[in-house]
Design a protein around this motif. Structure first.
Motif, PDB file in Angstrom:
ATOM      1  N   SER A  52       0.866  -1.262   0.156  1.00 30.47           N
ATOM      2  CA  SER A  52      -0.010   0.205   0.016  1.00 30.47           C
ATOM      3  C   SER A  52       0.902   1.352  -0.183  1.00 30.47           C
ATOM      4  N   TYR A  53       2.073   1.204  -0.519  1.00 27.65           N
ATOM      5  CA  TYR A  53       2.937   2.287  -0.404  1.00 27.65           C
ATOM      6  C   TYR A  53       2.585   3.538  -1.368  1.00 27.65           C
ATOM      7  N   LEU A  54       2.095   3.071  -2.387  1.00 30.97           N
ATOM      8  CA  LEU A  54       1.672   4.114  -3.479  1.00 30.97           C
ATOM      9  C   LEU A  54       0.594   5.150  -2.918  1.00 30.97           C
ATOM     10  N   SER A  55      -0.542   4.448  -2.335  1.00 30.60           N
ATOM     11  CA  SER A  55      -1.678   4.997  -2.144  1.00 30.60           C
ATOM     12  C   SER A  55      -1.223   5.705  -0.852  1.00 30.60           C
ATOM     13  N   GLY A  56      -0.823   5.200   0.220  1.00 28.77           N
ATOM     14  CA  GLY A  56      -0.018   5.689   1.396  1.00 28.77           C
ATOM     15  C   GLY A  56       0.816   7.141   1.090  1.00 28.77           C
ATOM     16  N   LEU A  57       1.541   6.975  -0.013  1.00 26.91           N
ATOM     17  CA  LEU A  57       2.432   8.105  -0.188  1.00 26.91           C
ATOM     18  C   LEU A  57       1.439   9.222  -1.074  1.00 26.91           C
ATOM     19  N   LEU A 118      -8.910   6.121   1.276  1.00 31.66           N
ATOM     20  CA  LEU A 118      -8.432   5.177   0.414  1.00 31.66           C
ATOM     21  C   LEU A 118      -7.342   4.380   1.135  1.00 31.66           C
ATOM     22  N   GLN A 119      -6.552   4.831   1.549  1.00 34.02           N
ATOM     23  CA  GLN A 119      -5.438   4.048   2.386  1.00 34.02           C
ATOM     24  C   GLN A 119      -5.842   3.186   3.279  1.00 34.02           C
ATOM     25  N   TRP A 120      -6.919   3.237   4.166  1.00 39.21           N
ATOM     26  CA  TRP A 120      -7.625   2.559   4.896  1.00 39.21           C
ATOM     27  C   TRP A 120      -8.255   1.377   4.249  1.00 39.21           C
ATOM     28  N   VAL A 121      -8.744   1.649   3.179  1.00 44.97           N
ATOM     29  CA  VAL A 121      -9.153   0.558   2.412  1.00 44.97           C
ATOM     30  C   VAL A 121      -8.254  -0.288   1.580  1.00 44.97           C
ATOM     31  N   MET A 122      -7.151   0.098   1.269  1.00 45.35           N
ATOM     32  CA  MET A 122      -5.855  -0.465   0.746  1.00 45.35           C
ATOM     33  C   MET A 122      -5.708  -1.478   1.945  1.00 45.35           C
ATOM     34  N   ASN A 123      -5.055  -0.888   3.099  1.00 48.37           N
ATOM     35  CA  ASN A 123      -4.795  -1.838   4.114  1.00 48.37           C
ATOM     36  C   ASN A 123      -5.734  -2.849   4.418  1.00 48.37           C
ATOM     37  N   ASN A 126      -6.620  -4.614   0.395  1.00 52.26           N
ATOM     38  CA  ASN A 126      -5.756  -4.648  -0.669  1.00 52.26           C
ATOM     39  C   ASN A 126      -6.447  -4.359  -2.134  1.00 52.26           C
ATOM     40  N   ARG A 127      -7.360  -3.614  -2.148  1.00 56.47           N
ATOM     41  CA  ARG A 127      -8.027  -2.992  -3.423  1.00 56.47           C
ATOM     42  C   ARG A 127      -7.906  -1.576  -3.339  1.00 56.47           C
ATOM     43  N   PRO A 128      -7.967  -1.075  -4.546  1.00 54.94           N
ATOM     44  CA  PRO A 128      -8.028  -1.424  -5.942  1.00 54.94           C
ATOM     45  C   PRO A 128      -6.657  -2.061  -6.376  1.00 54.94           C
ATOM     46  N   HIS A 129      -6.780  -3.007  -7.203  1.00 58.11           N
ATOM     47  CA  HIS A 129      -5.503  -3.789  -7.517  1.00 58.11           C
ATOM     48  C   HIS A 129      -4.479  -2.750  -8.454  1.00 58.11           C
ATOM     49  N   ARG A 130      -5.123  -1.826  -9.079  1.00 61.56           N
ATOM     50  CA  ARG A 130      -4.018  -0.787  -9.946  1.00 61.56           C
ATOM     51  C   ARG A 130      -3.094  -0.348  -9.227  1.00 61.56           C
ATOM     52  N   LEU A 131      -3.412  -0.152  -7.673  1.00 60.65           N
ATOM     53  CA  LEU A 131      -2.539   0.597  -6.922  1.00 60.65           C
ATOM     54  C   LEU A 131      -1.786  -0.128  -6.164  1.00 60.65           C
ATOM     55  N   VAL A 132      -1.594  -1.707  -6.364  1.00 63.43           N
ATOM     56  CA  VAL A 132      -0.985  -2.704  -5.646  1.00 63.43           C
ATOM     57  C   VAL A 132       0.141  -3.196  -6.630  1.00 63.43           C
ATOM     58  N   PRO A 133       1.343  -3.213  -6.170  1.00 57.70           N
ATOM     59  CA  PRO A 133       2.517  -3.942  -7.010  1.00 57.70           C
ATOM     60  C   PRO A 133       1.941  -5.134  -7.255  1.00 57.70           C
TER      61      PRO A 133
END
Length: 227
Positions: A52-57, A118-123, A126-133
């Protein structure tokens, strides 16, 4: 004394935060490729992991960029000789520059809240996939991981993947055909074999498959007679 403190804090924000953000963005390609850990991990509002580095950044940039812009506006206010912020003697260029700083701050801080969500949702998912390596896209967020742990604690199957019982042929080997349990999830790769020498091979194998998944297909998949 308070004015001096505000000036110092503003100067630190303006001079320190932008270079720090640049260093975080420069680390993005290496973190995305899995070549290094996240250089920033736990903040007061959220955590940042490699997945979740990109969304967190994005969220960190909005918050810290907004703080830096506020600091820039306060520095302009303090350095360029404002009286009360509304005097006709205030330098016109300084008024415009201060307004620009505060407008940028307002935009960034307004974006910071939805980016934090968005970062809370990512953590969590693990979605959306486009923001996940790509290497982390098959991982579960903390919600899925917690569900897996709860299932383990309750002695329930670890997954809900579809497991099929397949009759395998060793080919030219000394043994005859045997049964194997195969997980249908390509990212899992689990396989199970019956214990050696058991009389009820299928029942033994189904018991093992049931510990892996809550979905075990009925029947046995057997090769065609001409195979």
């Amino acid at each position: 004394m308070e004015n001096v403190l505000v000036f110092v804090v503003s100067a630190v924000a303006v001079l320190g935060l932008p270079p720090y953000l640049v260093s975080l963005w420069r680390a993005l390609p290496a973190v995305w490729r899995g070549e290094r850990r996240s250089p920033i991990r736990h903040l007061r509002l959220f955590s940042i992991f490699p997945r979740s580095y990109l969304s967190g950044l994005l969220a960190v940039t909005a918050w810290y960029g907004g703080f830096a812009a506020v600091g820039g506006g306060l520095l302009v206010y303090g350095i360029l000789g404002f009286d009360d912020g509304s005097s006709s003697d205030d330098p016109p260029a300084a008024v415009v520059l201060m307004a620009v700083f505060f407008a940028v701050a307002a935009l960034l801080l307004a974006a910071a809240l939805p980016l934090t969500v968005l970062q809370w949702v990512m953590n969590a998912f693990n979605r959306p996939h486009r923001l996940v390596p790509p290497r982390y896209r098959d991982k579960a967020g903390w919600v899925g991981e917690q569900a897996r742990l709860n299932r383990q604690r309750a002695s329930l199957p670890r997954t809900d993947h579809l497991v099929e019982i397949v009759e395998a042929d060793p080919g030219d080997g000394p043994g005859g055909r045997f049964l194997v349990a195969v997980c249908g999830d390509s990212s899992c790769g689990w396989m199970g074999y019956a214990d050696e020498g058991v009389a009820a091979e299928e029942e033994n194998l189904r018991a093992k498959a049931a510990r892996h998944s809550s979905q075990v297909a009925a029947g046995v998949i057997r090769p065609r007679p001409d195979a």
